[in-house]
Design a protein around this motif. Structure first.
Motif, PDB file in Angstrom:
ATOM      1  N   PRO A  10       0.754  -1.329  -0.213  1.00  0.00           N
ATOM      2  CA  PRO A  10       0.083   0.082   0.114  1.00  0.00           C
ATOM      3  C   PRO A  10       0.796   1.362  -0.110  1.00  0.00           C
ATOM      4  CG  PRO A  10      -0.623  -1.341   1.734  1.00  0.00           C
ATOM      5  CD  PRO A  10       0.421  -2.145   1.011  1.00  0.00           C
ATOM      6  N   VAL A  11       1.974   1.320   0.424  1.00  0.00           N
ATOM      7  CA  VAL A  11       2.837   2.453   0.666  1.00  0.00           C
ATOM      8  C   VAL A  11       3.164   2.868  -1.105  1.00  0.00           C
ATOM      9  CG1 VAL A  11       5.205   1.403   0.493  1.00  0.00           C
ATOM     10  CG2 VAL A  11       4.787   3.668   1.739  1.00  0.00           C
ATOM     11  N   LEU A  12       3.074   2.153  -1.739  1.00  0.00           N
ATOM     12  CA  LEU A  12       3.383   2.631  -3.248  1.00  0.00           C
ATOM     13  C   LEU A  12       2.121   3.496  -3.835  1.00  0.00           C
ATOM     14  CD1 LEU A  12       5.271  -0.595  -4.756  1.00  0.00           C
ATOM     15  CD2 LEU A  12       6.297   1.690  -3.856  1.00  0.00           C
ATOM     16  N   ARG A  13       1.123   3.201  -3.132  1.00  0.00           N
ATOM     17  CA  ARG A  13      -0.445   3.930  -3.656  1.00  0.00           C
ATOM     18  C   ARG A  13      -0.888   4.681  -2.836  1.00  0.00           C
ATOM     19  NH1 ARG A  13      -0.705   3.271  -8.855  1.00  0.00           N
ATOM     20  NH2 ARG A  13      -1.038   1.140  -9.596  1.00  0.00           N
ATOM     21  N   THR A  14       0.318   5.326  -1.919  1.00  0.00           N
ATOM     22  CA  THR A  14      -0.129   6.546  -0.844  1.00  0.00           C
ATOM     23  C   THR A  14       0.575   7.869  -1.400  1.00  0.00           C
ATOM     24  OG1 THR A  14      -0.388   4.818   0.869  1.00  0.00           O
ATOM     25  CG2 THR A  14      -0.225   7.021   1.649  1.00  0.00           C
ATOM     26  N   PRO A  15      -0.109   8.657  -1.371  1.00  0.00           N
ATOM     27  CA  PRO A  15       0.536   9.812  -1.804  1.00  0.00           C
ATOM     28  C   PRO A  15       1.757  10.584  -0.358  1.00  0.00           C
ATOM     29  CG  PRO A  15      -1.916  10.392  -2.183  1.00  0.00           C
ATOM     30  CD  PRO A  15      -1.624   8.892  -1.506  1.00  0.00           C
ATOM     31  N   ALA A  16       2.754  10.754  -0.880  1.00  0.00           N
ATOM     32  CA  ALA A  16       3.773  11.046   0.134  1.00  0.00           C
ATOM     33  C   ALA A  16       3.759  12.377   0.639  1.00  0.00           C
ATOM     34  CB  ALA A  16       5.122  10.853  -0.346  1.00  0.00           C
ATOM     35  N   THR A  17       4.244  12.656   2.040  1.00  0.00           N
ATOM     36  CA  THR A  17       3.841  13.949   2.524  1.00  0.00           C
ATOM     37  C   THR A  17       5.393  14.641   2.432  1.00  0.00           C
ATOM     38  OG1 THR A  17       4.656  13.002   4.491  1.00  0.00           O
ATOM     39  CG2 THR A  17       2.108  13.340   4.156  1.00  0.00           C
ATOM     40  N   PRO A  18       5.251  16.053   2.468  1.00  0.00           N
ATOM     41  CA  PRO A  18       6.684  16.674   2.256  1.00  0.00           C
ATOM     42  C   PRO A  18       7.562  16.602   3.461  1.00  0.00           C
ATOM     43  CG  PRO A  18       4.766  18.337   1.939  1.00  0.00           C
ATOM     44  CD  PRO A  18       4.216  16.957   2.518  1.00  0.00           C
ATOM     45  N   VAL A  19       8.989  16.520   3.077  1.00  0.00           N
ATOM     46  CA  VAL A  19       9.829  16.644   3.908  1.00  0.00           C
ATOM     47  C   VAL A  19       9.997  18.024   4.779  1.00  0.00           C
ATOM     48  CG1 VAL A  19      12.589  16.735   4.284  1.00  0.00           C
ATOM     49  CG2 VAL A  19      11.316  15.021   2.486  1.00  0.00           C
ATOM     50  N   THR A  20       9.912  17.887   6.188  1.00  0.00           N
ATOM     51  CA  THR A  20       9.861  19.226   6.734  1.00  0.00           C
ATOM     52  C   THR A  20      11.276  19.448   7.514  1.00  0.00           C
ATOM     53  OG1 THR A  20       9.190  17.874   8.621  1.00  0.00           O
ATOM     54  CG2 THR A  20       7.698  19.111   7.260  1.00  0.00           C
TER      55      THR A  20
END
Ligand SMILES: [Zn+2]
Length: 162
Positions: A10-20
């Motif tokens: 599922p991680v491949l189908r999850t939009p990633a969040t910005p690096v902070t």
């Protein structure tokens, strides 16, 4: 060494969040991504592919090597170029090597983003580098190259995938 995630995860189908945080952990992560990519002779690797749902990727293609954090990829030349494309996360389930298919991509793009120290980057790309940037940026949106294929071609690829 970090394992490379494959289609079905599922991680491949999850939009990633910005690096902070542009800190030591980020620099370590980038080193780990290069190591994971080189261990399987890859030319690009995005965070989600090692289970890190953050917006960054590394690449080393046609002698051009680098990393981009929180990238934005904009199309400069929309002419579609069809060329063989594969993905470490879409392997042949029998052989383990990437499955390739003729995949349309825009001919030219500009990628902007930041380096590991938070300095802004701007890279104009054509050809295989432009293809790579579009492919890796798709990963950050939970998309895979098979999504860009005609339905029959995608089906043929997926039949051989895990
Ligand atoms: Zn990929």
């Amino acid at each position: 060494m970090r394992d490379i995630r494959v289609i079905g995860d599922p991680v491949l189908r999850t939009p990633a969040t910005p690096v902070t945080d542009f800190d030591r952990d980020l620099r370590r992560l980038i080193n780990e991504m290069f190591a994971a990519m080189y261990s399987v002779d890859g030319v690009g690797l995005a965070g989600p592919q090692i289970g890190v749902s953050r917006r960054l990727f590394v690449y080393d293609i046609s002698g051009r090597k680098g990393h981009l954090i929180n990238p934005e990829v904009t199309v400069d030349d929309p002419e579609p170029i069809v060329d063989e494309e594969g993905c470490l996360s879409v392997p042949d389930r029998a052989k383990g090597s990437p499955l390739y298919a003729p995949t349309p991509r825009a001919a030219g793009v500009t990628a902007t983003g930041f380096d590991k120290l938070g300095r802004p980057l701007r890279i104009k790309a054509r050809g295989t580098l432009a293809r790579c940037f579009q492919h890796e940026n798709d990963h950050l949106n939970g998309e895979l190259y098979v999504d860009r294929l005609p339905r029959e071609t995608a089906r043929a690829v997926l039949l051989q995938a895990p």
